[in-house]
Design a protein around this motif. Sequence first.
Motif, PDB file in Angstrom:
ATOM      1  N   VAL A   1       0.634  -1.162  -0.057  1.00 28.42           N
ATOM      2  CA  VAL A   1      -0.001  -0.087  -0.020  1.00 28.42           C
ATOM      3  C   VAL A   1       0.821   1.129  -0.142  1.00 28.42           C
ATOM      4  O   VAL A   1       2.020   1.159   0.755  1.00 28.42           O
ATOM      5  CB  VAL A   1      -1.048  -0.109   0.946  1.00 28.42           C
ATOM      6  N   ILE A   2       0.496   2.169  -0.660  1.00 22.49           N
ATOM      7  CA  ILE A   2       1.117   3.466  -0.814  1.00 22.49           C
ATOM      8  C   ILE A   2       0.071   4.649  -0.354  1.00 22.49           C
ATOM      9  O   ILE A   2      -0.910   4.629  -0.949  1.00 22.49           O
ATOM     10  CB  ILE A   2       1.582   3.915  -2.437  1.00 22.49           C
ATOM     11  N   HIS A   3       0.462   5.194   0.764  1.00 14.14           N
ATOM     12  CA  HIS A   3      -0.383   6.231   1.517  1.00 14.14           C
ATOM     13  C   HIS A   3      -0.185   7.521   1.460  1.00 14.14           C
ATOM     14  O   HIS A   3       1.119   7.941   1.654  1.00 14.14           O
ATOM     15  CB  HIS A   3      -0.627   5.751   2.891  1.00 14.14           C
ATOM     16  N   TRP A   4      -0.812   8.579   1.063  1.00 12.25           N
ATOM     17  CA  TRP A   4      -0.310   9.929   1.232  1.00 12.25           C
ATOM     18  C   TRP A   4      -1.819  10.725   1.333  1.00 12.25           C
ATOM     19  O   TRP A   4      -2.859  10.430   1.154  1.00 12.25           O
ATOM     20  CB  TRP A   4       0.309  10.308  -0.104  1.00 12.25           C
ATOM     21  N   LYS A   5      -1.609  12.075   1.730  1.00 19.04           N
ATOM     22  CA  LYS A   5      -2.702  12.930   2.162  1.00 19.04           C
ATOM     23  C   LYS A   5      -2.307  14.194   1.263  1.00 19.04           C
ATOM     24  O   LYS A   5      -1.112  14.677   1.032  1.00 19.04           O
ATOM     25  CB  LYS A   5      -2.657  13.354   3.583  1.00 19.04           C
ATOM     26  N   LEU A   6      -3.350  15.059   0.755  1.00 16.96           N
ATOM     27  CA  LEU A   6      -3.301  16.277   0.235  1.00 16.96           C
ATOM     28  C   LEU A   6      -3.561  17.239   1.629  1.00 16.96           C
ATOM     29  O   LEU A   6      -4.414  16.899   2.692  1.00 16.96           O
ATOM     30  CB  LEU A   6      -4.117  16.502  -0.885  1.00 16.96           C
ATOM     31  N   ASN A   7      -2.743  18.256   1.672  1.00 15.58           N
ATOM     32  CA  ASN A   7      -3.229  19.489   2.650  1.00 15.58           C
ATOM     33  C   ASN A   7      -4.514  19.979   2.579  1.00 15.58           C
ATOM     34  O   ASN A   7      -4.969  20.036   1.210  1.00 15.58           O
ATOM     35  CB  ASN A   7      -1.971  20.588   2.874  1.00 15.58           C
ATOM     36  N   PRO A   8      -5.051  20.836   3.537  1.00 17.54           N
ATOM     37  CA  PRO A   8      -6.253  21.296   3.227  1.00 17.54           C
ATOM     38  C   PRO A   8      -6.120  22.264   2.126  1.00 17.54           C
ATOM     39  O   PRO A   8      -7.414  22.597   1.606  1.00 17.54           O
ATOM     40  CB  PRO A   8      -6.750  21.881   4.717  1.00 17.54           C
ATOM     41  N   GLU A   9      -5.298  23.099   2.115  1.00 17.27           N
ATOM     42  CA  GLU A   9      -5.239  24.068   0.989  1.00 17.27           C
ATOM     43  C   GLU A   9      -5.407  23.520  -0.271  1.00 17.27           C
ATOM     44  O   GLU A   9      -6.178  23.815  -1.179  1.00 17.27           O
ATOM     45  CB  GLU A   9      -4.053  24.837   1.297  1.00 17.27           C
ATOM     46  N   THR A  10      -4.785  22.335  -0.672  1.00 16.86           N
ATOM     47  CA  THR A  10      -4.646  21.884  -1.974  1.00 16.86           C
ATOM     48  C   THR A  10      -6.084  21.063  -2.101  1.00 16.86           C
ATOM     49  O   THR A  10      -6.478  21.296  -3.390  1.00 16.86           O
ATOM     50  CB  THR A  10      -3.543  20.749  -2.148  1.00 16.86           C
ATOM     51  N   THR A  11      -6.512  20.357  -0.926  1.00 20.60           N
ATOM     52  CA  THR A  11      -7.902  19.856  -1.167  1.00 20.60           C
ATOM     53  C   THR A  11      -9.099  21.000  -1.452  1.00 20.60           C
ATOM     54  O   THR A  11      -9.888  20.556  -2.477  1.00 20.60           O
ATOM     55  CB  THR A  11      -8.265  19.062   0.056  1.00 20.60           C
ATOM     56  N   THR A  12      -8.949  21.814  -1.042  1.00 23.10           N
ATOM     57  CA  THR A  12      -9.920  23.073  -1.107  1.00 23.10           C
ATOM     58  C   THR A  12      -9.821  23.766  -2.567  1.00 23.10           C
ATOM     59  O   THR A  12     -10.611  23.948  -3.409  1.00 23.10           O
ATOM     60  CB  THR A  12      -9.813  24.230  -0.292  1.00 23.10           C
ATOM     61  N   GLN A  13      -8.542  23.730  -2.961  1.00 20.46           N
ATOM     62  CA  GLN A  13      -8.573  24.288  -4.488  1.00 20.46           C
ATOM     63  C   GLN A  13      -8.864  23.356  -5.412  1.00 20.46           C
ATOM     64  O   GLN A  13      -9.221  23.658  -6.330  1.00 20.46           O
ATOM     65  CB  GLN A  13      -6.735  24.411  -4.733  1.00 20.46           C
TER      66      GLN A  13
ATOM     67  N   ASN B   1     -14.029   6.064  -4.247  1.00 22.13           N
ATOM     68  CA  ASN B   1     -14.162   7.565  -3.638  1.00 22.13           C
ATOM     69  C   ASN B   1     -14.908   7.499  -2.628  1.00 22.13           C
ATOM     70  O   ASN B   1     -16.469   7.614  -2.913  1.00 22.13           O
ATOM     71  CB  ASN B   1     -14.345   8.673  -4.835  1.00 22.13           C
ATOM     72  N   MET B   2     -14.891   7.413  -1.298  1.00 21.41           N
ATOM     73  CA  MET B   2     -15.998   7.333  -0.184  1.00 21.41           C
ATOM     74  C   MET B   2     -16.305   8.901   0.003  1.00 21.41           C
ATOM     75  O   MET B   2     -17.257   9.100   0.900  1.00 21.41           O
ATOM     76  CB  MET B   2     -15.390   6.656   0.854  1.00 21.41           C
ATOM     77  N   GLY B   3     -15.601   9.811  -0.462  1.00 18.43           N
ATOM     78  CA  GLY B   3     -16.082  11.258  -0.249  1.00 18.43           C
ATOM     79  C   GLY B   3     -15.844  11.681   1.276  1.00 18.43           C
ATOM     80  O   GLY B   3     -15.002  11.190   2.003  1.00 18.43           O
ATOM     81  N   LYS B   4     -16.894  12.569   1.901  1.00 19.85           N
ATOM     82  CA  LYS B   4     -16.556  13.107   3.140  1.00 19.85           C
ATOM     83  C   LYS B   4     -16.929  12.310   4.135  1.00 19.85           C
ATOM     84  O   LYS B   4     -17.950  11.848   3.914  1.00 19.85           O
ATOM     85  CB  LYS B   4     -17.152  14.553   2.997  1.00 19.85           C
ATOM     86  N   ILE B   5     -16.045  12.147   4.891  1.00 18.90           N
ATOM     87  CA  ILE B   5     -16.570  11.051   5.965  1.00 18.90           C
ATOM     88  C   ILE B   5     -17.038  11.547   7.116  1.00 18.90           C
ATOM     89  O   ILE B   5     -16.695  12.704   7.784  1.00 18.90           O
ATOM     90  CB  ILE B   5     -15.022  10.475   6.632  1.00 18.90           C
ATOM     91  N   ASN B   6     -18.579  11.127   7.321  1.00 19.94           N
ATOM     92  CA  ASN B   6     -19.385  11.597   8.503  1.00 19.94           C
ATOM     93  C   ASN B   6     -19.100  11.081   9.776  1.00 19.94           C
ATOM     94  O   ASN B   6     -19.707  10.259  10.224  1.00 19.94           O
ATOM     95  CB  ASN B   6     -20.847  11.681   7.876  1.00 19.94           C
ATOM     96  N   ILE B   7     -17.843  11.605  10.364  1.00 20.69           N
ATOM     97  CA  ILE B   7     -17.437  11.414  11.690  1.00 20.69           C
ATOM     98  C   ILE B   7     -17.216  12.580  12.789  1.00 20.69           C
ATOM     99  O   ILE B   7     -16.507  13.219  12.152  1.00 20.69           O
ATOM    100  CB  ILE B   7     -16.284   9.985  11.839  1.00 20.69           C
TER     101      ILE B   7
ATOM    102  N   THR C   1     -12.124  11.847   2.289  1.00 19.67           N
ATOM    103  CA  THR C   1     -11.864  13.194   2.669  1.00 19.67           C
ATOM    104  C   THR C   1     -12.601  13.416   4.188  1.00 19.67           C
ATOM    105  O   THR C   1     -13.456  13.189   4.425  1.00 19.67           O
ATOM    106  CB  THR C   1     -12.738  14.348   1.838  1.00 19.67           C
ATOM    107  N   TYR C   2     -11.597  13.865   5.037  1.00 15.64           N
ATOM    108  CA  TYR C   2     -11.761  14.077   6.583  1.00 15.64           C
ATOM    109  C   TYR C   2     -11.073  15.647   6.829  1.00 15.64           C
ATOM    110  O   TYR C   2      -9.884  15.778   6.533  1.00 15.64           O
ATOM    111  CB  TYR C   2     -11.527  12.980   7.521  1.00 15.64           C
ATOM    112  N   ASN C   3     -11.736  16.487   7.594  1.00 15.99           N
ATOM    113  CA  ASN C   3     -10.961  17.711   8.143  1.00 15.99           C
ATOM    114  C   ASN C   3     -10.308  18.360   7.068  1.00 15.99           C
ATOM    115  O   ASN C   3      -9.340  19.033   6.891  1.00 15.99           O
ATOM    116  CB  ASN C   3     -10.110  17.350   9.091  1.00 15.99           C
ATOM    117  N   GLN C   4     -11.097  18.589   5.794  1.00 20.85           N
ATOM    118  CA  GLN C   4     -10.506  19.051   4.568  1.00 20.85           C
ATOM    119  C   GLN C   4      -9.337  18.817   4.079  1.00 20.85           C
ATOM    120  O   GLN C   4      -8.577  19.309   3.292  1.00 20.85           O
ATOM    121  CB  GLN C   4     -10.627  20.741   4.840  1.00 20.85           C
ATOM    122  N   GLN C   5      -9.150  17.243   4.209  1.00 16.31           N
ATOM    123  CA  GLN C   5      -8.025  16.673   3.680  1.00 16.31           C
ATOM    124  C   GLN C   5      -8.371  15.558   2.855  1.00 16.31           C
ATOM    125  O   GLN C   5      -8.873  14.677   3.456  1.00 16.31           O
ATOM    126  CB  GLN C   5      -6.787  16.438   4.918  1.00 16.31           C
TER     127      GLN C   5
END
Length: 417
Positions: free
Chosen positions: A206-218, A344-350, A381-385
């Motif tokens: 598995v390769i895991h990574w995140k986008l920061n909130p700024e990039t996600t919002t853009q 794509n599970m989208g925004k996680i509602n937790i 996507t969680y906490n805008q990431q």
Amino acid sequence: MMKRKLMMVERIMYVDSKTPLNCVFTAKISGVLQEENFKLALEKIQRKHALLRSRIDTSSEQYPFFIEEKEMTSIPLRIIERHTDEDWLKESEKEWFRLFDDDKKPLGQVVWVKGQDVSEILWVLPHCICDGTSLVTLMRELLSLLDDPSLELDSYQAFTSVSDFLPSDFNTKKKVRKARFYLLMAKLFFLMQRKSKIRNLGKNYVIHWKLNPETTTQITDKCKAHGVSVHSLLCASFMQAFQDVQGSKAKRKVISPVDVRHFIPEIKQDHVFAFAPTIELSLKKDIHDLFDHAGQIKKELGEKINKIEARELLWMGEQMHPIVDRMIKMLKSSNGGHDITLSNMGKINIPSKYQNFRLETIISPTVAFPWLNSNTLVTTTYNQQMDFTLMSNEDFLSRQKATEIKDKALELLTSSI
């Protein structure tokens, strides 16, 4: 007490009694957790969901059955001392290969990677009992009960067969002719296929990574400005990345699972359920702009979703049980006609804030498919990431190639903003 035959798709995800196929879903927590609260929480969750009180019987009938057990033990909690931020990843990879083969133990486990102030919680479930929405539900319930063990969960009646989801005007006689024709065509198809002994013998990764909130919002804002969905842009970016890295080997197609709850409202958001209809999406050869590709994919996805007859698909699947073993063999030995399965599970509602701890982040589910084409991308996507897990097998797609594809897809995504 529940006793029902595994649906066709559940049988495919079950594979067989010797092959593990597990989903692992991880949450990172800051704060102090109590071990006794885990036990209370897991007892209540197990009381709610019949599949977590069930075993799989493969010997009594022609096909496998879920059988609810009165004497089922509690959902196990495995506690690991936390040393690094990557410990969750090592435990996730271990849990891919856990066999849930003890008739007295449930089809599920929780792993607590326990640190002094930071922990990861991993839900581990066989894919034959859950989809992505199920994983989110179980994590939400677990965190709520860890914070307040006095909460109560409403149980629900487990369905007994796919007939429970069929409308009263469902014309079974007419559908039977159609099902027999499809079954005959499928048998002829398998007869014509050359038997392949090719199997993945390499290591799953598995390769895991995140986008920061700024990039996600853009990215989100750019999609809105172009009238496309984030999902369609992700599909376009990764298909193009496969094309750029693999050239003529690329298929220019993705498989995209869709939550069945959109089509069958009797299956509630908080029900554990495994079936997700899939849609094949493709890159058109006469389009060159990434957002034009995304627009075409969004259109194609909408058209295909509108044509999904989920209830009929469930029923039709039940007529295909005689060829399930051949389907599994083909999945294990066929390159498939797609580059990747993109979920794509989208925004996680937790919720993120609790009385006694904080949910820092969600890590997208990981899974090690035993198929020859095991290429899988899951995003949440969680906490805008935006968070990504890209999985495959070294025999089919090397980690180096997968990293090149990931980097190219990110380049396409970020250059577009």
